[in-house]
Design a protein around this motif. Structure first.
Motif, PDB file in Angstrom:
ATOM      1  N   LEU A  37      68.638 -39.353  17.309  1.00  0.00           N
ATOM      2  CA  LEU A  37      69.853 -40.014  16.842  1.00  0.00           C
ATOM      3  C   LEU A  37      70.940 -39.700  17.861  1.00  0.00           C
ATOM      4  CD1 LEU A  37      69.786 -39.115  13.020  1.00  0.00           C
ATOM      5  CD2 LEU A  37      68.852 -41.136  14.159  1.00  0.00           C
ATOM      6  N   ASP A  39      74.689 -40.514  20.176  1.00  0.00           N
ATOM      7  CA  ASP A  39      76.072 -40.958  20.076  1.00  0.00           C
ATOM      8  C   ASP A  39      76.452 -41.951  21.173  1.00  0.00           C
ATOM      9  OD1 ASP A  39      76.598 -39.545  17.802  1.00  0.00           O
ATOM     10  OD2 ASP A  39      77.643 -37.895  18.781  1.00  0.00           O
ATOM     11  N   VAL A  59      73.855 -43.961  16.562  1.00  0.00           N
ATOM     12  CA  VAL A  59      74.705 -43.687  15.392  1.00  0.00           C
ATOM     13  C   VAL A  59      76.112 -43.318  15.845  1.00  0.00           C
ATOM     14  CG1 VAL A  59      72.821 -42.996  13.870  1.00  0.00           C
ATOM     15  CG2 VAL A  59      73.913 -41.276  15.329  1.00  0.00           C
ATOM     16  N   GLN A  70      80.239 -40.771   8.999  1.00  0.00           N
ATOM     17  CA  GLN A  70      79.638 -39.460   9.212  1.00  0.00           C
ATOM     18  C   GLN A  70      78.664 -39.092   8.094  1.00  0.00           C
ATOM     19  OE1 GLN A  70      80.178 -37.312  11.987  1.00  0.00           O
ATOM     20  NE2 GLN A  70      78.366 -36.397  11.075  1.00  0.00           N
ATOM     21  N   THR A  73      75.327 -40.647   8.631  1.00  0.00           N
ATOM     22  CA  THR A  73      74.591 -39.983   9.707  1.00  0.00           C
ATOM     23  C   THR A  73      73.962 -38.694   9.208  1.00  0.00           C
ATOM     24  OG1 THR A  73      76.055 -40.916  11.401  1.00  0.00           O
ATOM     25  CG2 THR A  73      74.779 -38.963  12.017  1.00  0.00           C
ATOM     26  N   CYS A  77      69.864 -37.910   9.123  1.00  0.00           N
ATOM     27  CA  CYS A  77      69.208 -36.743   9.727  1.00  0.00           C
ATOM     28  C   CYS A  77      68.179 -36.157   8.766  1.00  0.00           C
ATOM     29  CB  CYS A  77      70.242 -35.674  10.089  1.00  0.00           C
ATOM     30  SG  CYS A  77      71.249 -36.034  11.541  1.00  0.00           S
ATOM     31  N   ARG A  89      69.341 -34.547  17.149  1.00  0.00           N
ATOM     32  CA  ARG A  89      70.671 -35.163  17.012  1.00  0.00           C
ATOM     33  C   ARG A  89      71.397 -34.926  18.330  1.00  0.00           C
ATOM     34  NH1 ARG A  89      74.367 -37.971  16.869  1.00  0.00           N
ATOM     35  NH2 ARG A  89      76.113 -37.992  15.394  1.00  0.00           N
ATOM     36  N   GLU A 104      77.643 -31.466  10.263  1.00  0.00           N
ATOM     37  CA  GLU A 104      76.281 -31.983  10.157  1.00  0.00           C
ATOM     38  C   GLU A 104      75.307 -30.859   9.813  1.00  0.00           C
ATOM     39  OE1 GLU A 104      75.072 -34.490  13.396  1.00  0.00           O
ATOM     40  OE2 GLU A 104      77.012 -35.514  13.478  1.00  0.00           O
TER      41      GLU A 104
END
Length: 256
Positions: A37, A39, A59, A70, A73, A77, A89, A104
């Motif tokens: 995942l 950014d 994401v 957020q 996301t 995960c 991530r 996270e």
């Protein structure tokens, strides 16, 4: 017989932009990913370190262009780890420097998923360094502040007013849209002659540096069409860069 899924999420810092600045440990984690995942500021080349069979999902978030909230996301995960196994991530810079990595991690661990953190090279130090600006230098700056230009409420951090009263180097992340407010804070403390640089897309082939003083940086930023992503660095250390030396030599000639 299907293999037993062992859910795990690894937060990996990808570094400041140049794909070669990811750590070896980060690359090794990508080598073992079932899902990645990633950014918005991640160089797509980094995805080649993951197996061809790995699921790769964007994401990321950019100013005014949010992809996933957020919370979504965080949930992704967990759900993908439970379904596929090892989720990497991949986040720009360092996940724990204004990267929401701690948020996270808290959510994922609350759900009972195993986690690991692989720090990244933070743009707060690396971007100025590549531009030849040391955040500290003996006889010039004894300390440095790293301040967010945009808090969770959308405003400028109140810590900047404290930083502006010090002799420390100040590095501001996510502050390009707040440049006028930043300048105003420094003017309030009569720091209009302090050197400042804005480094856009630092460490990448698209890097662009705009340098000057508090009193003229807004005009220069407008002329150079400065936009995010960019780092703002304020302090006498900005003069130490050989890349920017001509800017300040010309300024001295003009005042003479």
């Amino acid at each position: 017989m299907n293999p037993i899924i062992q859910p795990k999420v690894t937060l990996v810092g990808a570094g400041p932009g140049d794909p070669d600045l990811i750590t070896l440990k980060g690359v090794l984690a990508l080598n073992k990913a079932d899902v990645v995942l990633y950014d918005a500021l991640i160089d797509p080349v980094l995805l080649d370190h993951a197996p061809a069979s790995a699921i790769k999902l964007f994401v990321g978030k950019r100013v005014g262009k949010h992809s996933l909230p957020q919370e979504d996301t965080n949930q992704l995960c967990v759900s993908l780890a439970r379904k596929h196994g090892h989720v990497v991530r991949l986040k720009g810079g360092d996940p724990f420097v204004f990267g929401r990595g701690a948020e996270e991690l808290d959510y994922i661990e609350t759900c009972g998923i195993s986690t690991e953190v692989i720090p990244g090279i933070t743009s707060a130090i690396a971007v100025p360094a590549v531009a030849g600006v040391p955040v500290t230098k003996r006889g010039v700056s004894e300390s440095f502040w790293v301040v967010t230009g945009t808090t969770s409420s959308g405003g400028l951090s109140r810590d900047l007013a404290l930083a502006a009263q010090s002799t420390a180097t100040v590095v501001i992340l996510m502050g390009t849209k707040k440049l006028a407010e930043i300048v105003s804070v420094y003017r309030n403390y009569e720091q209009q002659d302090l050197p400042i640089a804005i480094i856009q897309s630092g460490t990448t082939r698209d890097e662009k540096i705009t340098a000057g003083y508090i009193h003229d940086i807004e005009e220069k930023a407008f002329e150079n069409n400065v936009e995010a992503p960019a780092i703002i660095i304020i302090g006498e250390v900005v003069r130490e860069s050989t890349k920017l030396a001509e800017v300040y030599r010309e300024a001295v000639k003009y005042t003479l």
